[in-house]
Design an enzyme around this catalytic site. Structure first.
Site, PDB file in Angstrom:
ATOM      1  N   GLU A 126      43.263  94.514  18.516  1.00  0.00           N
ATOM      2  CA  GLU A 126      42.832  95.118  17.248  1.00  0.00           C
ATOM      3  C   GLU A 126      41.639  94.332  16.751  1.00  0.00           C
ATOM      4  O   GLU A 126      41.718  93.119  16.601  1.00  0.00           O
ATOM      5  CB  GLU A 126      43.986  95.124  16.245  1.00  0.00           C
ATOM      6  CG  GLU A 126      45.118  96.053  16.669  1.00  0.00           C
ATOM      7  CD  GLU A 126      44.632  97.458  17.009  1.00  0.00           C
ATOM      8  OE1 GLU A 126      43.819  98.018  16.250  1.00  0.00           O
ATOM      9  OE2 GLU A 126      45.037  98.004  18.050  1.00  0.00           O
ATOM     10  N   CYS A 134      39.929  93.344   7.566  1.00  0.00           N
ATOM     11  CA  CYS A 134      39.350  94.264   8.536  1.00  0.00           C
ATOM     12  C   CYS A 134      39.216  95.647   7.910  1.00  0.00           C
ATOM     13  O   CYS A 134      38.352  96.433   8.281  1.00  0.00           O
ATOM     14  CB  CYS A 134      40.225  94.339   9.776  1.00  0.00           C
ATOM     15  SG  CYS A 134      41.926  94.711   9.384  1.00  0.00           S
TER      16      CYS A 134
HETATM   17  P1  NAD Z   1      38.011  85.744  15.892  1.00  0.00           P
HETATM   18  O1  NAD Z   1      37.803  86.799  16.926  1.00  0.00           O
HETATM   19  O2  NAD Z   1      36.958  84.744  15.707  1.00  0.00           O
HETATM   20  O3  NAD Z   1      39.340  84.935  16.228  1.00  0.00           O
HETATM   21  C1  NAD Z   1      40.590  85.584  16.396  1.00  0.00           C
HETATM   22  C2  NAD Z   1      41.493  84.676  17.205  1.00  0.00           C
HETATM   23  O4  NAD Z   1      40.954  84.547  18.509  1.00  0.00           O
HETATM   24  C3  NAD Z   1      41.618  83.262  16.659  1.00  0.00           C
HETATM   25  O5  NAD Z   1      42.936  82.815  16.822  1.00  0.00           O
HETATM   26  C4  NAD Z   1      40.676  82.485  17.547  1.00  0.00           C
HETATM   27  O6  NAD Z   1      41.021  81.125  17.642  1.00  0.00           O
HETATM   28  C5  NAD Z   1      40.873  83.181  18.854  1.00  0.00           C
HETATM   29  N1  NAD Z   1      39.794  83.011  19.848  1.00  0.00           N
HETATM   30  C6  NAD Z   1      38.492  82.736  19.621  1.00  0.00           C
HETATM   31  N2  NAD Z   1      37.825  82.668  20.796  1.00  0.00           N
HETATM   32  C7  NAD Z   1      38.730  82.925  21.765  1.00  0.00           C
HETATM   33  C8  NAD Z   1      38.656  83.014  23.177  1.00  0.00           C
HETATM   34  N3  NAD Z   1      37.527  82.835  23.849  1.00  0.00           N
HETATM   35  N4  NAD Z   1      39.792  83.297  23.862  1.00  0.00           N
HETATM   36  C9  NAD Z   1      40.954  83.514  23.208  1.00  0.00           C
HETATM   37  N5  NAD Z   1      41.074  83.436  21.869  1.00  0.00           N
HETATM   38  C10 NAD Z   1      39.975  83.147  21.160  1.00  0.00           C
HETATM   39  O7  NAD Z   1      38.347  86.521  14.538  1.00  0.00           O
HETATM   40  P2  NAD Z   1      38.683  85.872  13.118  1.00  0.00           P
HETATM   41  O8  NAD Z   1      37.445  85.320  12.527  1.00  0.00           O
HETATM   42  O9  NAD Z   1      39.873  84.992  13.221  1.00  0.00           O
HETATM   43  O10 NAD Z   1      39.146  87.162  12.306  1.00  0.00           O
HETATM   44  C11 NAD Z   1      38.275  88.066  11.722  1.00  0.00           C
HETATM   45  C12 NAD Z   1      38.106  89.286  12.591  1.00  0.00           C
HETATM   46  O11 NAD Z   1      39.378  89.888  12.831  1.00  0.00           O
HETATM   47  C13 NAD Z   1      37.272  90.371  11.942  1.00  0.00           C
HETATM   48  O12 NAD Z   1      36.434  90.942  12.902  1.00  0.00           O
HETATM   49  C14 NAD Z   1      38.320  91.378  11.458  1.00  0.00           C
HETATM   50  O13 NAD Z   1      37.836  92.680  11.293  1.00  0.00           O
HETATM   51  C15 NAD Z   1      39.312  91.281  12.556  1.00  0.00           C
HETATM   52  N6  NAD Z   1      40.616  91.772  12.136  1.00  0.00           N
HETATM   53  C16 NAD Z   1      41.044  92.968  12.632  1.00  0.00           C
HETATM   54  C17 NAD Z   1      42.263  93.478  12.218  1.00  0.00           C
HETATM   55  C18 NAD Z   1      42.764  94.797  12.746  1.00  0.00           C
HETATM   56  O14 NAD Z   1      43.944  95.099  12.577  1.00  0.00           O
HETATM   57  N7  NAD Z   1      41.931  95.595  13.372  1.00  0.00           N
HETATM   58  C19 NAD Z   1      43.044  92.775  11.311  1.00  0.00           C
HETATM   59  C20 NAD Z   1      42.573  91.545  10.835  1.00  0.00           C
HETATM   60  C21 NAD Z   1      41.359  91.053  11.264  1.00  0.00           C
END
Ligand code: NAD
Length: 518
Positions: free
Chosen positions: A288, A322
């Site tokens: 997501e 999001c």
């Molecule tokens: P992010 O993608 O930076 O990080 C998400 C998670 O992924 C974190 O736990 C991070 O440590 C991990 N991560 C980072 N690099 C990685 C890698 N190479 N391999 C594996 N894991 C890795 O996102 P964020 O800043 O934590 O959250 C904000 C984003 O999440 C926004 O884009 C928002 O729209 C989205 N979001 C989507 C939903 C939905 O339901 N669609 C809900 C909440 C947030």
């Protein structure tokens, strides 16, 4: 399984009631007294101190360290997968009723500790009291809802009975799941993805966001108290970049449940798609991702209600949802009066530390988030007309003023790219059909709303507005478990519909068994 009462959403505490106010103030004091505590890793039953520590700060006051966490290494990530794999046969055969009972217990424990969790969210994620309360309530809802769902899926499934056969279909778990949540719903989303994996009989490695590891550590206490065996899950704190690839690529990882940004989601999807030596399955990826959500304001709509809904959707939790409204698309006939109402309201928003209930907006999550948001605001100044905000706010935390940029073209970066902060682009549409066209002019498709009193326009929106969660005459944030299964289209992800009746199937596989009789 015994007859279960119908699912009901967890009610929100009303903080204008003195008893609730005193309760959260007490919890804030208690949690503050635990600031700076150190948290070790736990893999299987073993506590591990790596010495490489992550300091989680209070974004409202960056001199305060909320928690100190030992970070995992690649070697420990591998060990966590092996450990989860070794325990899977035992956990997967634990009767579903027992797992369901544990999950109901987890809901009860969260409810008991609700104010405490509210307080952790206020301090570690920068949520205001009501935003924290909504997050914790949603976490409780996920436990209560998925427990009921598992009870349903554990029972006999309807299949046609062929003459001379006894036919059945049962759902079985997948294996080791890697759960990777974001920081913005540091309890609700983390809990939802983790308990969906566990209650279906999978073992889990939970890699929390580096911004909110203390909340994850606290939730681990809840799972253990609820009876989930210590080998059924590991909380593996560490940077996503450092241990993420190891977890995703491991041949014994069976599925990845991710919520976060588009770029990280696409990378995980790509890495998981490549079979590793020794791997005997196609990994499943539930991803997501981001949003660029729009609210369309029709010519005949109630402008006060529309302005209020846009404001709440754009600036609640500093626009870091999001589902946040980052584009208001307004019919030219009401564009000026709508903008006037919106701007007037936005200028009354108070920004400051999230533990002070007078502030409607708290800080953004981190220094790098603030930098990126301010860069987008600079871009926006060239792409439109700043009518509110546009600057950082002084203070000890990462504060940004609620910012509205008017007259933004659909080709502008601030119209197309997810900013993930309190920045709203306002765009003029020629008419309703044009407004829908603009709303769909995005690679994302998560949430959207339409304000209109014209039934034909609402019918058109129902058919044409391409988003996973569509709302009429209300805000586009605040999806409720059970009522609004949540997930988006296109680059917003795999449309997993969290909090809906299809969700747990993503963590299961179906086995058909036919027996010849007679
Ligand atoms: P992010 O993608 O930076 O990080 C998400 C998670 O992924 C974190 O736990 C991070 O440590 C991990 N991560 C980072 N690099 C990685 C890698 N190479 N391999 C594996 N894991 C890795 O996102 P964020 O800043 O934590 O959250 C904000 C984003 O999440 C926004 O884009 C928002 O729209 C989205 N979001 C989507 C939903 C939905 O339901 N669609 C809900 C909440 C947030």
């Amino acid at each position: 399984m015994e007859n279960l009462a119908e699912f009901r959403n967890e009610p929100y505490a009303d903080f204008s009631v003195p008893a609730n106010r005193q309760a959260i103030e007490g919890a804030l004091r208690d949690v503050r007294a635990q600031f700076g505590r150190e948290y070790q890793l736990r893999i299987g039953g073993e506590w591990i101190a790596t010495g490489d520590k992550l300091h989680s700060l209070n974004p409202s006051n960056t001199r305060e360290v909320v928690g100190i966490h030992h970070k995992a290494t690649k070697e420990l990530a591998n060990r966590a997968v092996e450990c989860a794999y070794a325990f899977f046969p035992e956990w997967s055969r634990t009767p579903a009723e027992e797992r369901v009972r544990m999950l109901f217990d987890a809901a009860r424990i969260l409810r008991r500790r609700k104010m405490e969790f509210d307080a952790w969210l206020v301090y570690e994620a920068g949520k205001t009291w009501p935003e924290a309360e909504a997050d914790v309530s949603e976490a409780i809802d996920f436990c209560d809802y998925y427990a009921r769902e598992m009870a349903r899926l554990a029972g006999p499934q309807p299949v046609v009975q062929l003459p001379g056969e006894q036919d059945e279909m049962v759902y079985i778990p997948l294996g080791v799941g890697v759960v990777i949540p974001p920081w913005n719903f540091p309890l609700a989303i983390l809990v939802g993805m983790t308990v969906a994996s566990l209650v279906t009989g999978n073992t889990v490695i939970l890699k929390p966001s580096s911004e909110t590891p203390t909340i994850a550590a606290k939730f681990a206490e809840v799972l253990l108290e609820a009876g989930f065996p210590e080998r059924s899950f590991t909380v593996l704190t560490g940077s996503g970049a450092a241990v993420g690839d190891t977890l995703v690529q491991h041949p014994k990882t069976r599925f990845v449940s991710f919520t976060g940004s588009r770029d990280v989601g696409l990378r995980i999807n790509e890495l998981a798609a490549k079979a590793q030596p020794g791997q005997v399955w196609i990994k499943r990826v539930i991803a997501e991702m981001g949003g660029k959500d729009a609210i369309v304001v029709d010519a005949d709509s109630d402008l006060d209600k529309a302005a209020e809904a846009v404001l709440v959707s754009a600036f609640g939790y500093q626009g870091q949802k999001c589902s946040a409204c980052s584009r208001a698309i307004v019919d030219a006939k009401v564009y000026d009066p709508f903008l006037e109402k919106l701007t007037t309201k936005a200028k009354t928003i108070q920004v400051g530390p999230s533990d002070d209930p007078r502030n409607y907006m708290g800080p953004v999550i981190s220094a790098s988030a603030r930098k990126s948001i301010l860069e987008y605001i600079e871009t926006g100044k060239k792409e439109g007309r700043v009518v509110a905000g546009g600057e950082p706010r002084d203070g000890d935390g990462y504060f940004v003023a609620p910012t509205i940029i008017a007259d933004v073209d659909s080709k502008a970066r601030i119209f197309q790219e997810e900013i993930f902060g309190p920045v709203l682009a306002v765009t003029k549409a020629r008419d309703f059909a044009h407004a829908l066209e603009l709303a769909n002019d995005s690679e994302y498709g998560l949430t959207g709303a339409v304000f209109s009193n014209d039934p034909e326009h609402l019918r058109q929106a129902k058919e044409q507005f391409h988003v996973g969660n569509l709302y009429f005459n209300r805000k586009c944030t605040g999806a409720m478990v059970g009522a609004h299964p949540f997930g988006g289209f296109n680059m917003s992800g795999t449309d997993s519909k969290a909090g809906g009746p299809d969700y747990l199937l993503l963590f299961l596989q179906a086995k058909s068994i036919a027996r010849k009789v007679g």
